[in-house]
Motif scaffolding. Sequence first.
Motif, PDB file in Angstrom:
ATOM      1  N   GLN A 134       0.887  -1.220  -0.007  1.00 20.28           N
ATOM      2  CA  GLN A 134      -0.073  -0.027   0.036  1.00 20.28           C
ATOM      3  C   GLN A 134       0.735   1.165  -0.034  1.00 20.28           C
ATOM      4  N   SER A 135       0.402   2.123  -0.848  1.00 22.36           N
ATOM      5  CA  SER A 135       1.432   3.266  -0.995  1.00 22.36           C
ATOM      6  C   SER A 135       1.584   4.189   0.285  1.00 22.36           C
ATOM      7  N   GLU A 136       0.542   4.271   1.201  1.00 23.42           N
ATOM      8  CA  GLU A 136       0.835   5.282   2.330  1.00 23.42           C
ATOM      9  C   GLU A 136       1.834   4.397   3.480  1.00 23.42           C
ATOM     10  N   ILE A 158       9.024   6.065  -5.980  1.00 19.02           N
ATOM     11  CA  ILE A 158       8.244   6.834  -5.331  1.00 19.02           C
ATOM     12  C   ILE A 158       6.870   7.053  -6.221  1.00 19.02           C
ATOM     13  N   ASP A 159       5.924   7.359  -5.360  1.00 22.51           N
ATOM     14  CA  ASP A 159       4.500   7.568  -6.035  1.00 22.51           C
ATOM     15  C   ASP A 159       4.430   9.273  -6.417  1.00 22.51           C
ATOM     16  N   VAL A 160       3.589   9.136  -7.545  1.00 23.81           N
ATOM     17  CA  VAL A 160       3.477  10.582  -8.147  1.00 23.81           C
ATOM     18  C   VAL A 160       2.987  11.657  -7.210  1.00 23.81           C
ATOM     19  N   ILE A 161       2.454  11.389  -6.033  1.00 22.00           N
ATOM     20  CA  ILE A 161       1.983  12.252  -5.068  1.00 22.00           C
ATOM     21  C   ILE A 161       2.906  12.528  -3.907  1.00 22.00           C
ATOM     22  N   TRP A 162       4.138  11.831  -4.163  1.00 18.62           N
ATOM     23  CA  TRP A 162       5.191  12.354  -3.097  1.00 18.62           C
ATOM     24  C   TRP A 162       6.200  13.456  -3.181  1.00 18.62           C
ATOM     25  N   ALA A 258      -9.881   1.800   3.151  1.00 18.19           N
ATOM     26  CA  ALA A 258      -9.548   3.227   3.329  1.00 18.19           C
ATOM     27  C   ALA A 258      -8.120   3.108   3.336  1.00 18.19           C
ATOM     28  N   TYR A 259      -7.680   3.510   2.190  1.00 22.90           N
ATOM     29  CA  TYR A 259      -6.235   3.536   1.890  1.00 22.90           C
ATOM     30  C   TYR A 259      -6.136   4.529   0.568  1.00 22.90           C
ATOM     31  N   GLU A 260      -4.853   4.764   0.096  1.00 27.14           N
ATOM     32  CA  GLU A 260      -4.625   5.691  -1.170  1.00 27.14           C
ATOM     33  C   GLU A 260      -5.478   5.092  -2.154  1.00 27.14           C
ATOM     34  N   GLY A 261      -5.693   4.129  -2.469  1.00 26.32           N
ATOM     35  CA  GLY A 261      -6.537   3.624  -3.650  1.00 26.32           C
ATOM     36  C   GLY A 261      -7.815   4.234  -3.768  1.00 26.32           C
ATOM     37  N   LEU A 262      -8.438   4.290  -2.461  1.00 29.24           N
ATOM     38  CA  LEU A 262      -9.730   4.864  -2.388  1.00 29.24           C
ATOM     39  C   LEU A 262     -10.056   6.226  -2.769  1.00 29.24           C
ATOM     40  N   ARG A 315      -8.430  -3.728  -1.889  1.00 29.11           N
ATOM     41  CA  ARG A 315      -7.134  -2.997  -2.751  1.00 29.11           C
ATOM     42  C   ARG A 315      -7.199  -3.182  -4.117  1.00 29.11           C
ATOM     43  N   GLU A 316      -6.137  -3.044  -4.876  1.00 34.06           N
ATOM     44  CA  GLU A 316      -5.836  -3.450  -6.182  1.00 34.06           C
ATOM     45  C   GLU A 316      -5.853  -5.049  -6.127  1.00 34.06           C
ATOM     46  N   THR A 317      -5.283  -5.691  -5.190  1.00 33.29           N
ATOM     47  CA  THR A 317      -4.716  -6.964  -5.170  1.00 33.29           C
ATOM     48  C   THR A 317      -6.093  -7.773  -5.068  1.00 33.29           C
ATOM     49  N   LEU A 370      -4.727  10.315 -12.017  1.00 33.99           N
ATOM     50  CA  LEU A 370      -3.450  10.261 -12.597  1.00 33.99           C
ATOM     51  C   LEU A 370      -2.619   9.396 -11.546  1.00 33.99           C
ATOM     52  N   GLY A 371      -1.984   8.320 -11.685  1.00 33.71           N
ATOM     53  CA  GLY A 371      -1.030   7.756 -10.740  1.00 33.71           C
ATOM     54  C   GLY A 371       0.224   7.658 -11.589  1.00 33.71           C
ATOM     55  N   GLY A 372       1.039   6.752 -11.016  1.00 34.68           N
ATOM     56  CA  GLY A 372       2.271   6.652 -11.639  1.00 34.68           C
ATOM     57  C   GLY A 372       3.484   6.681 -10.657  1.00 34.68           C
ATOM     58  N   ALA A 442      -5.270  15.140 -11.619  1.00 36.90           N
ATOM     59  CA  ALA A 442      -4.171  14.782 -10.645  1.00 36.90           C
ATOM     60  C   ALA A 442      -4.948  14.990  -9.094  1.00 36.90           C
ATOM     61  N   ARG A 443      -4.372  14.165  -7.942  1.00 36.69           N
ATOM     62  CA  ARG A 443      -5.166  14.219  -6.726  1.00 36.69           C
ATOM     63  C   ARG A 443      -4.377  15.410  -6.225  1.00 36.69           C
ATOM     64  N   PRO A 444      -4.868  16.170  -5.100  1.00 39.44           N
ATOM     65  CA  PRO A 444      -4.451  17.457  -4.660  1.00 39.44           C
ATOM     66  C   PRO A 444      -3.015  17.535  -3.971  1.00 39.44           C
TER      67      PRO A 444
HETATM   68  C1  GLC Z   1      -1.144   3.044  -8.182  1.00 40.13           C
HETATM   69  C2  GLC Z   1      -0.962   4.339  -8.565  1.00 40.13           C
HETATM   70  C3  GLC Z   1      -0.460   5.489  -7.487  1.00 40.13           C
HETATM   71  C4  GLC Z   1      -1.557   5.247  -6.653  1.00 40.13           C
HETATM   72  C5  GLC Z   1      -1.589   3.819  -6.048  1.00 40.13           C
HETATM   73  C6  GLC Z   1      -3.078   3.889  -5.090  1.00 40.13           C
HETATM   74  O1  GLC Z   1      -0.003   2.309  -7.640  1.00 40.13           O
HETATM   75  O2  GLC Z   1       0.112   4.391  -9.596  1.00 40.13           O
HETATM   76  O3  GLC Z   1      -0.082   6.701  -8.136  1.00 40.13           O
HETATM   77  O4  GLC Z   1      -1.304   6.031  -5.527  1.00 40.13           O
HETATM   78  O5  GLC Z   1      -2.029   2.956  -7.109  1.00 40.13           O
HETATM   79  O6  GLC Z   1      -3.189   2.212  -4.695  1.00 40.13           O
END
Ligand code: GLC
Length: 491
Positions: A134-136, A158-162, A258-262, A315-317, A370-372, A442-444
């Motif tokens: 998990q990202s966070e 590193i995540d695009v939000i960091w 309840a995590y970054e993906g949500l 989550r994604e998994t 937008l992720g990445g 983009a997330r804020p």
């Molecule tokens: C993906 C995205 C990333 C995002 C995460 C959330 O890995 O690339 O930006 O924070 O999913 O679960």
Amino acid sequence: MSRANGRQDGPVNGKPLPNPVTRLMAESLTGQISRREMLRRATALGLSAPLVGLMLSAQTKGVRAQDAVTPAPDPDAGSTIVMPQGLRTDLGGATVAAVLSDTTDPNRPFVENACAKFAEATGINVTFVPGETQSEARLQAYRQQFAGQSSDFDVYQIDVIWPGIVAEHAVDLSEGLGEAAGQHFEAIVKNNTVNDQLIGLPWFTDAGLFYYRTDLLEKYQLQPPTTWDELQTSAQTILDGERAANPAFTGFVWQGRAYEGLTCNGLEWQVSNGGGAIIEEDATVSINNPEAIAAFERARGWVGTISPQDITTFRETETINVWTAGNAAFMRNWPYGWASSQDAPAVAGKVGVAPLPQGTGEGARNAATLGGWQLMVSKYSKNPEAAIELVRFLCSPEVQTSFAVERSMLPTIGSVYESPDVAAASEFIPRLREVFEGGAVARPSSVSADLYGEVSAAYYTTVNEILSGTTSAEEGAASMEEEFNAILEEL
Ligand code: GLC
């Protein structure tokens, strides 16, 4: 200006923990209190960010952990990689430890094998270290490393939000990789530039996508839905038809834990409904509006109907596991979902990809978050030159081409989208290029800078409560508005 105590890095001074802290930890670990309550009390007690992070991740562990499968090594993964010219061979013998991929990531065999190829070509040894899923939780782990100025790891994914959060611990790559950066999408390079320093090179980009089962749409004579309302009706039709034969079947899977993906899913619901982007670029808190509230209510209506009751723990998994088992009609996921679908006998050849549906009413549009991920070199690395070389390799057009061909990961270099091999392997990549390049939301994170983690945690905690029915969408939106205003005041 005062800083929230919950944000400091560092241990709890090595002192015995006072009673309220011990109690909070026990209640949190045994799941007696909600994450929100835990965060609230942790902030009031002034607990350090790493400690709060550990408590958060411990709370989520155990939930559907049986689904966290580590992919088996695959000797063929990465076999299409053409080695880039001009990699340095004068650094042989150096060792670089890189935190890449994660234990449950289906891309892990590709990444591991790519590192091995790099080692073979350059003589630089690479220690591959999978990160937290998990990202966070991953960020918390990094923060602990950074707080101790640890030289254990040289390269970090590193995540695009960091960028605003990790910049002070990163080597400025402008000199070593400035020229290479010129090949990548300008907007991502700009996102990775903090105080004129290039803190990471883009590795791959991500955008939320909509997956559908072509065989089931055909069976029920349906078209791929383009609005959330259509999605709801079609999912229900397919579900009604399939459930009797397959009790595990569900209509629509997405990320509701309840995590970054949500935060990513919630942002898509809001924006696609004309409900704003949480906090706007000019720092206006826009969360509390009727379109956003309606979007949350709509999503809440999916829980236990067209989506599983426990979607609030997905989550994604978990999402991909249900999907690749052939147990869902529709899925929201990132582009890797395409390659994972082709690997899964139950769904291979029966999957279509489209932009996520739109809402209805004024301002409705397609929206993809937008992720990445980027690769950064730690300022505390003892081998920065070798680390830079690994980053140059992994982010090169050659590796990005193979990553797109083999794993449907989105390149951050325009020319790679033109590759016929990419189009042949992942036909949706060139077709949806505009979604990835310009249209993604983009997330804020820029506007909230190093406080983005707090903003997102407040958002995903509250949205998860709305989905679970413990808060109404209206109350949730109002309380988020208050929280975000308080957080922004600290900036
Ligand atoms: C993906 C995205 C990333 C995002 C995460 C959330 O890995 O690339 O930006 O924070 O999913 O679960």
